[in-house]
Enzyme design. Structure first.
Site, PDB file in Angstrom:
ATOM      1  CB  CYS A  85      -0.891  -0.023   1.232  1.00 41.19           C
ATOM      2  SG  CYS A  85      -1.815   1.497   1.477  1.00 41.19           S
ATOM      3  CD  GLU A  86      -0.101   5.178  -4.047  1.00 41.46           C
ATOM      4  OE1 GLU A  86      -0.848   6.158  -4.195  1.00 41.46           O
ATOM      5  OE2 GLU A  86       0.547   4.669  -4.975  1.00 41.46           O
ATOM      6  CG  HIS A  87      -2.567   5.415   1.100  1.00 41.74           C
ATOM      7  ND1 HIS A  87      -3.840   4.908   0.922  1.00 41.74           N
ATOM      8  CD2 HIS A  87      -2.352   6.259   0.057  1.00 41.74           C
ATOM      9  CE1 HIS A  87      -4.361   5.431  -0.179  1.00 41.74           C
ATOM     10  NE2 HIS A  87      -3.485   6.249  -0.714  1.00 41.74           N
ATOM     11  CG  HIS A  88      -0.638   3.352   6.105  1.00 45.94           C
ATOM     12  ND1 HIS A  88      -1.861   3.210   5.500  1.00 45.94           N
ATOM     13  CD2 HIS A  88      -0.775   4.364   7.000  1.00 45.94           C
ATOM     14  CE1 HIS A  88      -2.707   4.084   6.002  1.00 45.94           C
ATOM     15  NE2 HIS A  88      -2.080   4.799   6.907  1.00 45.94           N
ATOM     16  CD  GLN A 126      -8.192  -4.590  -3.480  1.00 41.91           C
ATOM     17  OE1 GLN A 126      -7.772  -4.650  -2.330  1.00 41.91           O
ATOM     18  NE2 GLN A 126      -9.287  -5.235  -3.851  1.00 41.91           N
ATOM     19  CG  HIS A 154      -5.787  -3.531   1.868  1.00 44.58           C
ATOM     20  ND1 HIS A 154      -5.110  -2.704   1.031  1.00 44.58           N
ATOM     21  CD2 HIS A 154      -6.707  -4.175   1.108  1.00 44.58           C
ATOM     22  CE1 HIS A 154      -5.599  -2.823  -0.189  1.00 44.58           C
ATOM     23  NE2 HIS A 154      -6.572  -3.726  -0.161  1.00 44.58           N
ATOM     24  CB  CYS A 156      -3.128  -0.018   6.109  1.00 46.70           C
ATOM     25  SG  CYS A 156      -4.101  -0.199   4.615  1.00 46.70           S
TER      26      CYS A 156
END
Length: 196
Positions: A85-88, A126, A154, A156
């Site tokens: 995941c590019e966020h976390h 995703q 996920h 996260c």
């Protein structure tokens, strides 16, 4: 461009120090290099052309019924994938289900998981991953429709924040004839194991 393992290892050492750890202690001494090696694998798809595996097609206009196009979809279910995941920068993993309605040409079935692997091996979300898989297949093959269903868990969601360990995320990307919800109903049921 390959992952710069030396820079990743240096960043991991800095991260360990930033959380109050000693990167020189015995249990962590090899961690920066291990993370660098893992990231080289996790992010091997950055800058790679995902459509390349689709370049070797097979004509369906040759053979016992040369004037007949396939009337049904080609489906490949339960392709395991993992991404970050590019966020976390936490992993998510699950299954990709692919269907395409061929035109004049088909592709070897082994090419489809390679497309998923390339696109998943980069910082992702995703929702975009499914769209990129659909675009790669629709752009490289003569298709009348493409449908991608991704079902993933996920970390996260499962390990931080609201901590929902049983939650999974399902996304759908459709091209061509499968953009019509009625046309894709049977395909979705077949792809996901439901009754048609």
């Amino acid at each position: 461009m390959p992952v710069d393992r030396d820079r990743v290892a240096a960043a991991v050492r800095e991260l360990l120090e930033a959380i109050g750890e000693d990167p020189a202690r015995p249990g962590l001494k090899q961690t920066p290099q291990r993370v660098a090696d893992a990231y080289a694998e996790f992010f091997a798809g950055v800058g790679v052309d995902a459509a390349e595996p689709l370049q070797h097609t097979i004509s369906v206009s040759r053979g016992p019924a040369p004037d007949t196009l396939p009337s049904g979809a080609v489906m490949l279910r339960d392709i395991r994938f993992r991404s970050m995941c590019e966020h976390h920068l936490l992993p998510f993993a699950g299954h990709a289900h692919i269907a395409y309605l061929p035109g004049e040409q088909v592709v070897g079935l082994g090419a489809l998981p390679r497309v998923v692997d390339v696109l998943a091996a980069r910082p992702q979300v995703q929702e975009r991953l499914g769209e990129q898989i659909a675009d790669s297949i629709a752009g490289a093959l003569d298709t009348r429709g493409v449908l991608i269903v991704l079902d993933a868990v996920h970390e996260c969601v499962t390990m931080r924040g609201g901590r929902q360990p049983d939650a999974s995320t399902v996304t759908i990307a459709a091209r061509g004839v499968f953009t019509d919800p009625v046309a894709r109903t049977e395909i979705i049921a077949l792809l996901t194991g439901g009754a048609a």
